[in-house]
Design a protein around this motif. Structure first.
Motif, mmCIF file in Angstrom:
data_model
loop_
_atom_site.group_PDB
_atom_site.id
_atom_site.type_symbol
_atom_site.label_atom_id
_atom_site.label_comp_id
_atom_site.label_asym_id
_atom_site.label_seq_id
_atom_site.Cartn_x
_atom_site.Cartn_y
_atom_site.Cartn_z
ATOM 1 N N ILE A 249 0.815 -1.135 0.216
ATOM 2 C CA ILE A 249 0.050 0.066 0.065
ATOM 3 C C ILE A 249 0.795 1.294 -0.031
ATOM 4 O O ILE A 249 0.723 2.321 -0.718
ATOM 5 N N THR B 226 2.635 1.526 -3.459
ATOM 6 C CA THR B 226 1.727 1.828 -4.651
ATOM 7 C C THR B 226 0.901 3.164 -4.484
ATOM 8 O O THR B 226 0.985 3.962 -5.685
ATOM 9 N N ARG B 227 0.607 3.394 -3.531
ATOM 10 C CA ARG B 227 -0.201 4.771 -3.199
ATOM 11 C C ARG B 227 0.547 5.905 -2.532
ATOM 12 O O ARG B 227 0.038 6.982 -2.524
ATOM 13 N N LYS B 228 1.748 5.635 -2.049
ATOM 14 C CA LYS B 228 2.540 6.912 -1.605
ATOM 15 C C LYS B 228 2.006 7.287 -0.146
ATOM 16 O O LYS B 228 1.814 8.358 0.051
ATOM 17 N N ARG B 229 1.233 6.404 0.344
ATOM 18 C CA ARG B 229 0.311 6.954 1.835
ATOM 19 C C ARG B 229 0.235 5.825 2.756
ATOM 20 O O ARG B 229 0.883 4.836 2.547
ATOM 21 N N GLU C 186 -4.803 4.905 6.375
ATOM 22 C CA GLU C 186 -5.780 5.756 5.526
ATOM 23 C C GLU C 186 -6.541 5.040 4.671
ATOM 24 O O GLU C 186 -7.504 5.725 4.068
ATOM 25 N N PHE C 187 -6.384 3.611 4.592
ATOM 26 C CA PHE C 187 -7.264 2.747 3.773
ATOM 27 C C PHE C 187 -8.117 2.058 4.471
ATOM 28 O O PHE C 187 -8.490 0.907 4.064
ATOM 29 N N ARG D 33 -11.521 -0.046 -0.288
ATOM 30 C CA ARG D 33 -10.923 1.322 -0.258
ATOM 31 C C ARG D 33 -9.724 1.256 -1.390
ATOM 32 O O ARG D 33 -9.456 2.396 -1.872
ATOM 33 N N LEU D 34 -9.284 0.077 -1.621
ATOM 34 C CA LEU D 34 -7.976 0.160 -2.527
ATOM 35 C C LEU D 34 -8.638 -0.352 -3.924
ATOM 36 O O LEU D 34 -8.769 -1.499 -4.192
ATOM 37 N N LYS D 35 -8.911 0.653 -4.701
ATOM 38 C CA LYS D 35 -9.560 0.362 -6.006
ATOM 39 C C LYS D 35 -8.331 0.362 -7.347
ATOM 40 O O LYS D 35 -8.903 -0.389 -8.216
ATOM 41 N N LYS D 36 -7.304 0.814 -6.853
ATOM 42 C CA LYS D 36 -6.271 0.774 -8.081
ATOM 43 C C LYS D 36 -5.345 -0.559 -7.792
ATOM 44 O O LYS D 36 -4.945 -0.795 -6.537
ATOM 45 N N MET E 100 -2.239 -2.949 -7.503
ATOM 46 C CA MET E 100 -0.866 -2.567 -6.571
ATOM 47 C C MET E 100 0.294 -3.482 -7.154
ATOM 48 O O MET E 100 -0.002 -4.258 -8.355
#
Length: 110
Positions: free
Chosen positions: A74, A77-80, A84-85, A90-93, A95
């Motif tokens: 996470i 891939t998300r740089k967060r 936060e998820f 919540r993770l739709k993109k 990875m």
């Protein structure tokens, strides 16, 4: 990624042997996953992943190793931060690829 118990039992040697003669290489073996991992370890693994320019995560071990790898994925891939998820879907993109080799039977219901 793994933990000291799995590495000490020699199971990582099987993973290393699987790469012999292939075009793939192991960028780094992180064997310091604690029994109860944390965001600190997740961020440490994500930093190593990026520093070594890796393209997939492989977790060999029990739940702590697997969950830490998911959290690092996470972050990478998300740089967060993983927290936060929270919540379903919540993770739709897509990875990074994550390959998991569970070494425990676990306690999940059958």
């Amino acid at each position: 990624m793994t933990d000291k118990g799995v590495a000490g039992a020699g199971l990582i040697k099987h993973v290393e042997a699987a790469f012999e003669g292939s075009a793939c290489s192991i960028g780094h073996i992180f064997d310091e996953t604690p029994v109860d991992s944390s965001n600190v370890v997740v961020n440490q693994v994500a930093a190593i992943f990026q520093e070594k320019n890796c393209d997939l995560l492989r977790a060999v071990g029990g739940g702590s190793c697997i969950d830490t790898a998911k959290g690092a994925n996470i972050v990478v891939t998300r740089k967060r931060r993983p927290d936060e998820f929270r919540g379903a879907e919540r993770l739709k993109k897509a990875m990074k690829p994550l390959l998991v080799v569970p070494t425990t039977a676990g306690t999940a219901p059958r």
